[in-house]
Design an enzyme around this catalytic site. Structure first.
Site, PDB file in Angstrom:
ATOM      1  CG  ASN A 179      -1.977   0.989   1.280  1.00 11.22           C
ATOM      2  OD1 ASN A 179      -1.742   2.107   1.701  1.00 11.22           O
ATOM      3  ND2 ASN A 179      -3.172   0.629   0.835  1.00 11.22           N
ATOM      4  CG  ASN A 200      -4.214   4.900   1.048  1.00 13.53           C
ATOM      5  OD1 ASN A 200      -5.262   5.466   0.744  1.00 13.53           O
ATOM      6  ND2 ASN A 200      -3.855   4.686   2.290  1.00 13.53           N
ATOM      7  CB  CYS A 236      -5.495   7.853   3.584  1.00 13.48           C
ATOM      8  SG  CYS A 236      -5.406   7.990   5.394  1.00 13.48           S
ATOM      9  CB  ILE A 282     -15.040   1.305  -0.250  1.00 10.90           C
ATOM     10  CG1 ILE A 282     -15.725   0.688   0.976  1.00 10.90           C
ATOM     11  CG2 ILE A 282     -15.914   1.133  -1.470  1.00 10.90           C
ATOM     12  CD1 ILE A 282     -17.024   1.358   1.398  1.00 10.90           C
ATOM     13  CG  ASN A 283      -9.423   3.962   2.450  1.00 14.49           C
ATOM     14  OD1 ASN A 283      -9.620   3.814   3.657  1.00 14.49           O
ATOM     15  ND2 ASN A 283      -8.231   4.205   1.946  1.00 14.49           N
ATOM     16  CB  THR A 326     -12.982  -3.554  11.133  1.00 13.29           C
ATOM     17  OG1 THR A 326     -12.759  -2.290  10.479  1.00 13.29           O
ATOM     18  CG2 THR A 326     -13.442  -3.302  12.544  1.00 13.29           C
TER      19      THR A 326
HETATM   20  C1  LIG Z   1      -7.122   1.040  11.889  1.00  8.49           C
HETATM   21  C2  LIG Z   1      -7.216   1.092  10.396  1.00  8.49           C
HETATM   22  C3  LIG Z   1      -6.107   1.510   9.645  1.00  8.49           C
HETATM   23  C4  LIG Z   1      -6.187   1.584   8.276  1.00  8.49           C
HETATM   24  N1  LIG Z   1      -5.072   1.962   7.560  1.00  8.49           N
HETATM   25  C5  LIG Z   1      -5.115   1.949   6.199  1.00  8.49           C
HETATM   26  C6  LIG Z   1      -3.953   2.227   5.433  1.00  8.49           C
HETATM   27  O1  LIG Z   1      -2.874   2.464   5.965  1.00  8.49           O
HETATM   28  N2  LIG Z   1      -4.052   2.219   4.071  1.00  8.49           N
HETATM   29  C7  LIG Z   1      -5.243   1.942   3.445  1.00  8.49           C
HETATM   30  O2  LIG Z   1      -5.296   1.944   2.218  1.00  8.49           O
HETATM   31  N3  LIG Z   1      -6.354   1.654   4.150  1.00  8.49           N
HETATM   32  C8  LIG Z   1      -6.312   1.649   5.508  1.00  8.49           C
HETATM   33  N4  LIG Z   1      -7.449   1.323   6.220  1.00  8.49           N
HETATM   34  C9  LIG Z   1      -8.694   0.978   5.488  1.00  8.49           C
HETATM   35  C10 LIG Z   1      -8.852  -0.544   5.337  1.00  8.49           C
HETATM   36  O3  LIG Z   1      -7.803  -1.096   4.590  1.00  8.49           O
HETATM   37  C11 LIG Z   1     -10.201  -0.897   4.683  1.00  8.49           C
HETATM   38  O4  LIG Z   1     -10.246  -0.313   3.400  1.00  8.49           O
HETATM   39  C12 LIG Z   1     -11.386  -0.419   5.470  1.00  8.49           C
HETATM   40  O5  LIG Z   1     -11.142  -0.531   6.850  1.00  8.49           O
HETATM   41  C13 LIG Z   1     -12.670  -1.155   5.133  1.00  8.49           C
HETATM   42  O6  LIG Z   1     -12.591  -2.519   5.454  1.00  8.49           O
HETATM   43  P1  LIG Z   1     -13.147  -3.155   6.835  1.00  8.49           P
HETATM   44  O7  LIG Z   1     -14.544  -2.676   7.004  1.00  8.49           O
HETATM   45  O8  LIG Z   1     -13.028  -4.630   6.655  1.00  8.49           O
HETATM   46  O9  LIG Z   1     -12.264  -2.637   7.927  1.00  8.49           O
HETATM   47  C14 LIG Z   1      -7.392   1.253   7.611  1.00  8.49           C
HETATM   48  C15 LIG Z   1      -8.489   0.836   8.364  1.00  8.49           C
HETATM   49  C16 LIG Z   1      -8.427   0.748   9.741  1.00  8.49           C
HETATM   50  C17 LIG Z   1      -9.640   0.293  10.504  1.00  8.49           C
END
Ligand SMILES: Cc1cc2nc3c(=O)[nH]c(=O)nc-3n(C[C@H](O)[C@H](O)[C@H](O)COP(=O)(O)O)c2cc1C
Ligand SMILES: Cc1cc2nc3c(=O)[nH]c(=O)nc-3n(C[C@H](O)[C@H](O)[C@H](O)COP(=O)(O)OP(=O)(O)OC[C@H]3O[C@@H](n4cnc5c(N)ncnc54)[C@H](O)[C@@H]3O)c2cc1C
Ligand SMILES: Cc1cc2nc3c(=O)[nH]c(=O)nc-3n(C[C@H](O)[C@H](O)[C@H](O)COP(=O)(O)OP(=O)(O)OC[C@H]3O[C@@H](n4cnc5c(N)ncnc54)[C@H](O)[C@@H]3O)c2cc1C
Ligand SMILES: Cc1cc2nc3c(=O)[nH]c(=O)nc-3n(C[C@H](O)[C@H](O)[C@H](O)COP(=O)(O)O)c2cc1C
Ligand code: FES
Ligand code: FES
Lengths: 259, 304, 304, 259
Positions: free
Chosen positions: B99, B127, B130, B191-192, B266
């Site tokens: 990433n 990414n 963010c 999705i992010n 998550t």
């Molecule tokens: C604590 C945390 C840190 C995250 N850090 C990043 C990151 O560094 N780069 C990124 O592209 N997405 C990041 N995300 C987004 C996740 O990769 C993911 O897209 C998003 O949480 C949706 O998926 P989920 O509902 O399964 O968590 C982060 C999410 C969480 C909860």
């Protein structure tokens, strides 16, 4: 560090909104250090979704049990307080480093300062210190008389002083009132409680004594993967070096991290 | 036949399950729970050129069926990731998706160029979505032209296929996806997080030190499914879907919507074993539904 | 002093709690549970010029901490609303906010003109954010110029203050809010639902006959709070906040973010008594927090 | 129509994935018509958030109890199945119109046709019909032997025929197999079950008999406010007139709505 469903063998209210729960299971064999914590899932539902970090207050290897003490206040802890004996609880742990009891030389004394819901992990700490022959002095602060718990258990391990903010029990005021009024002699300080209290302890003792503080921070994973719980290092307060409370802590020597 | 095998640009996935970026660090922590070679791939934490501390704490807050985070791209920086983190992951038989983040297009290009040379990095995930940094991040992912520019610049230097991670905080996600496809992206990840906020009852102040944060978890799954459904019908590059996945049923829902693989964020915090559990749960679920190979599920909601 | 009293353009609210449009019909059903005069106001179901049947069923689906709906603006049409529904509500001492919808600007104007003449209609709520209709609805709420045009056209004919209901499915909600403010709107209501989707595990088809639907309930609260927080700092008209409210604490969170009143949607289905319960729960909560009048809470998260 | 927390007085599994639960409380005094339903909250959590519509299967005014029978399959009903005697359940009801037993003239017979989880409300209907001297014939369809329930209870009220799709019990096939093979004589038809079954019943009988069908539709409010559960009228299949299943139904005379 493992995840397991553990069996509730006892669960009771021991002070205002304060519950003591004892859980049984093999996970206990991994628990060694006072100050370590577990990450608890309070239910199977998606609401709430996150685990709750709670300190280990007592470890009983023979009976394969450990005890937690928590304040039922928010959504998750209120749900936890409704669990009954025989229910299973999803526990991840033990997590974190814990207090190191080796830092106190034999024959020396330890000063243990706890505030509110920071008190529980100090009980196991005191027990382990006493077990290796180190005397302990306990200074514990609470809001009010109704909030006091574990006084007897600490008393059975060493001198114990209680402070309550409203003066309804013990010394009126904060733990610092007790500490200022009593010329204790000791080698090392261990503390767990609200951040304001930890700051005062750090300021007061860290120049002359080894001081170990147990911090709290909101957590995601609890195992070091999500970067939710980081704090700055004291020697690099605005830089990018850091410590994670969940894995590098929750216990830090005073001066290591910025609190 | 491995009925979970999925082949995507740069990625031969023994199964379509991978931890999502930022929810798995660089794998070390979870390697204490299970053998990382079980995973289809690993999306590592966002890497920037220079080390970053990220935002002040609290960085997480809980919400109904979800959570907010405002980590702010904390990471040890490109050099350390290349020299310490990626080598650690070499011992596992698992492709890494790196990433990549930055504040300027040049930042992205710099990181992409270097990190794509590492042998176990099989793909990049740009990414541009963010929500938790002041510069860069989401700003790149909300305008088609900007998304196009950064994708193209990275494609020009990357030695491995490039996936671009879409932000859900947009009026028209299809338009952005198409711009990214035109720029030469090999795939999309989506999705992010959704931009959200929580205020403290007593202080009235935001619970997160950063004010706003990114909403993730089951709460956002319906939004993610809708977006994968829309985008997959309007591009010809594969999609790695994510947003609230926590069961094998959720995995199939993303496939039906049009995803070819699924990332789990998550849910790792709820259950550290979630990824291997999903991998184990998929074959019996396919049996129950009479599905031979999981690839049959891709886009099944809209394919004739 | 009534510590819950809030005065907004056209609306003297004895308390800031009102059922959200589409979640309370025209009040008849809930009048069997409690005296509607207890409410601060009532936002009635969207009204269009001609009667509408809406979408095929299923029209609702459940999601984690939320629900999807695709009712599709079913309503008996302007004439019947004016002749049968609004007169029924006359017996209650409660201001009505009429939710106005249409497929063209002319439709909005027509409905607004007529319905704003009815004596218990104290304000209009322009629904330019319904995600569940093919024409009109959300299309008006995602582009600033279009939102401006429809608001202005309605302002020109309305006999009562005009509130405009914002869609959360946009990249930049502040921009749209400001366009609407420039067009002369007296207030904003926000948020309408997030576009979402659920697919059936067995059939792979959408659970909603309409395919997509609007996501409401606690799941979307963090998004709503963030948007109210952003918009309230950038406009000078009041906001009626909504999205996942189900407790008095939630009400205050919306106030802190910048809302001056709160609407309750999905929670009515969970508990038909929710609105009076919230009204009763507010004073003790204010006591607990040492707040004299609820108006002190407006924008407290960002006001100096 | 009211909302109340009611006490579980019995709860047991009566067939494969099928549970019978009896609830006690004052709300029962409002329950009169067979075919009415209640809208149940399966827990206090936000997940799941919506209530579940479940038919009233038995009403016992003396003991202030009523009974529901449900299939534990999805998230909500699975949670419901975990409730224990003594737990409280949040019940909204009674809702809907119910079957009208007055439509059958004294001395005439009623044919009652049920399929699967559509069977429960027909028990109270049959009881009330028999109580006013109307004979009932029951034809009930299930998937398989393990799914059959309430056979004895219906038998005690009148002739009862069971069909199972796999032939493991009673007649092999659908209720229509029973209906085609037996030259029943009756005045009115009442039916509840899967939509396909209701369609067949409507086609087969509605030209010559009064037929009443109980429909299912996904619901939001359950009380007529949200327009989730509407269906077209049969005489205006593409127009904007409509009927709400939750308040105008769930029982409709054949021919009133498009099924
Ligand atoms: C604590 C945390 C840190 C995250 N850090 C990043 C990151 O560094 N780069 C990124 O592209 N997405 C990041 N995300 C987004 C996740 O990769 C993911 O897209 C998003 O949480 C949706 O998926 P989920 O509902 O399964 O968590 C982060 C999410 C969480 C909860
Ligand atoms: C290492 C560690 C050890 C702890 N040990 C104990 C203990 O032994 N006994 C005890 O009562 N409490 C302890 N706490 C605090 C405890 O974790 C919180 O009180 C608890 O998480 C609050 O959850 P809730 O459901 O009551 O509140 P909610 O308001 O529902 O919590 C919402 C979210 O915020 C988090 N959160 C809220 N307050 C805190 C807090 N003070 N610290 C960290 N996260 C928080 C929750 O974990 C949850 O993710 C400890 C915290 C840490 C970090
Ligand atoms: C008037 C009426 C009477 C009913 N009586 C009974 C009964 O006596 N016994 C019984 O077992 N079932 C009955 N049902 C069906 C029952 O409501 C559903 O089986 C139940 O809601 C499914 O919930 P779940 O938690 O198992 O499924 P989930 O998949 O978790 O449900 C998700 C959502 O879809 C809705 N839903 C899913 N299936 C149906 C369905 N078939 N009808 C309506 N909504 C549905 C749920 O209510 C919920 O909102 C009745 C339905 C209606 C409309
Ligand atoms: C079943 C249903 C029907 C709705 N119909 C309308 C409508 O007719 N007009 C409108 O402006 N909003 C409509 N909404 C949106 C709500 O008014 C509200 O904006 C949204 O549901 C968020 O609030 P909540 O989370 O409290 O439900 C509807 C929502 C639901 C759930
Ligand atoms: S809580 Fe995730 S790194 Fe500490
Ligand atoms: S379920 Fe709401 S109108 Fe019928």
């Amino acid at each position: 560090m493992k995840k397991a469903y553990m069996n509730i063998v006892s669960h009771e209210k021991i002070a205002r909104n304060i519950y003591e729960m004892t859980l049984q299971g093999e996970l206990v064999s991994l628990m060694n250090h006072p100050g370590q914590f577990v990450h608890i899932r309070v239910g199977d539902s998606l609401d709430p979704i996150l685990r709750r970090p709670i300190s280990i207050a007592k470890i009983n290897k023979e009976e394969q049990t450990f005890t937690i003490v928590y304040r039922a206040e928010g959504k998750g802890t209120l749900l936890l307080s409704q669990k009954k004996i025989g229910d299973l609880v999803d526990v991840l742990g033990p997590l974190g480093n814990g207090f190191s009891i080796n830092t106190v030389p034999t024959g020396e004394k330890a000063l243990i300062v706890g505030g509110g819901i920071g008190v529980p992990p100090l009980l196991e700490l005191s027990k382990q210190l006493n077990a290796v022959g180190i005397e302990t002095i306990h200074v514990l602060g609470f809001q009010s008389k109704e909030d006091v718990f574990y006084e007897q258990q600490f008393l059975s391990l060493g001198d114990t002083y209680i402070a309550t903010v409203d003066g309804s029990y013990g010394t009126e005021g904060f733990v610092t009132n007790v500490l200022n009024d009593n010329p204790f002699s000791f080698h090392t300080v261990f503390s767990c409680g609200p951040t304001v209290m930890l700051k005062v302890i750090e300021e007061k003792y860290s120049t002359n004594y080894p001081v170990f503080l147990s911090l709290e921070e909101r957590m995601g994973c609890g195992i070091g993967a999500c970067f939710a719980c980081v704090c700055h290092r004291k020697d690099d307060p605005t830089g990018f070096t850091y410590r994670k409370v969940c894995t590098d802590g929750p216990v830090f020597p005073a001066g290591e991290v910025l609190i | 036949m491995n009925r979970l095998q999925i082949d995507l640009p740069g990625l031969s996935l023994k199964n379509p399950i991978m931890p999502a970026s930022g929810c798995f660090g660089f794998g070390r922590e979870y390697s204490r729970f299970y053998d990382l070679s079980k995973l289809g791939a690993i999306m590592i934490k966002a890497t920037t050129e220079m080390p970053r501390f990220g935002n002040a704490t609290p960085r997480v807050a809980e919400t109904p069926a979800g959570m907010l985070n405002a980590i702010g791209l904390q990471n040890p920086g490109l050099q350390k990731v290349v020299e310490e983190e990626l080598p650690f992951l070499q011992q596992y038989d698992v492709p890494i998706i790196a990433n990549v983040a930055g504040s300027t297009i040049e930042d992205y290009v710099e990181v992409a160029k270097e990190i794509s040379k590492v042998s176990n990095v099989h793909a990049l995930e740009l990414n541009i979505s963010c929500p938790n940094v002041k510069e860069g991040g989401i700003a790149f992912g909300t305008q088609p032209e900007v998304a196009y520019a950064v994708t193209k610049a990275v494609k020009d230097v990357s030695e491995v296929p490039v996936y671009v991670k879409l932000s859900p905080n947009v009026t028209n996600i299809v338009e952005i996806a198409q711009a990214i496809e035109r720029a030469g992206a090999d795939g999309l990840t989506m999705i992010n997080t959704l931009l959200g906020m929580r205020l403290d009852l007593k202080t009235a102040q935001p619970i997160l030190a950063n004010g706003t944060g990114g909403l993730s978890g089951p709460a956002i799954k319906p939004v993610a499914i809708r977006m994968v459904y829309e985008v997959s019908q309007n591009v010809n590059i594969p999609i790695i879907g994510m947003g609230g996945v926590q069961s094998a049923e959720d995995v199939l829902e993303f496939f039906y919507a049009g995803a070819s693989a699924v990332a789990v964020g998550t849910a790792n915090f709820v259950d550290p074993y979630i990824c291997p559990t999903l991998i184990d749960d998929l074959p019996p679920l396919l049996d129950k539904l009479g599905i031979e190979h999981i690839s049959e599920c891709i886009g099944r909601s809209w394919k004739k």
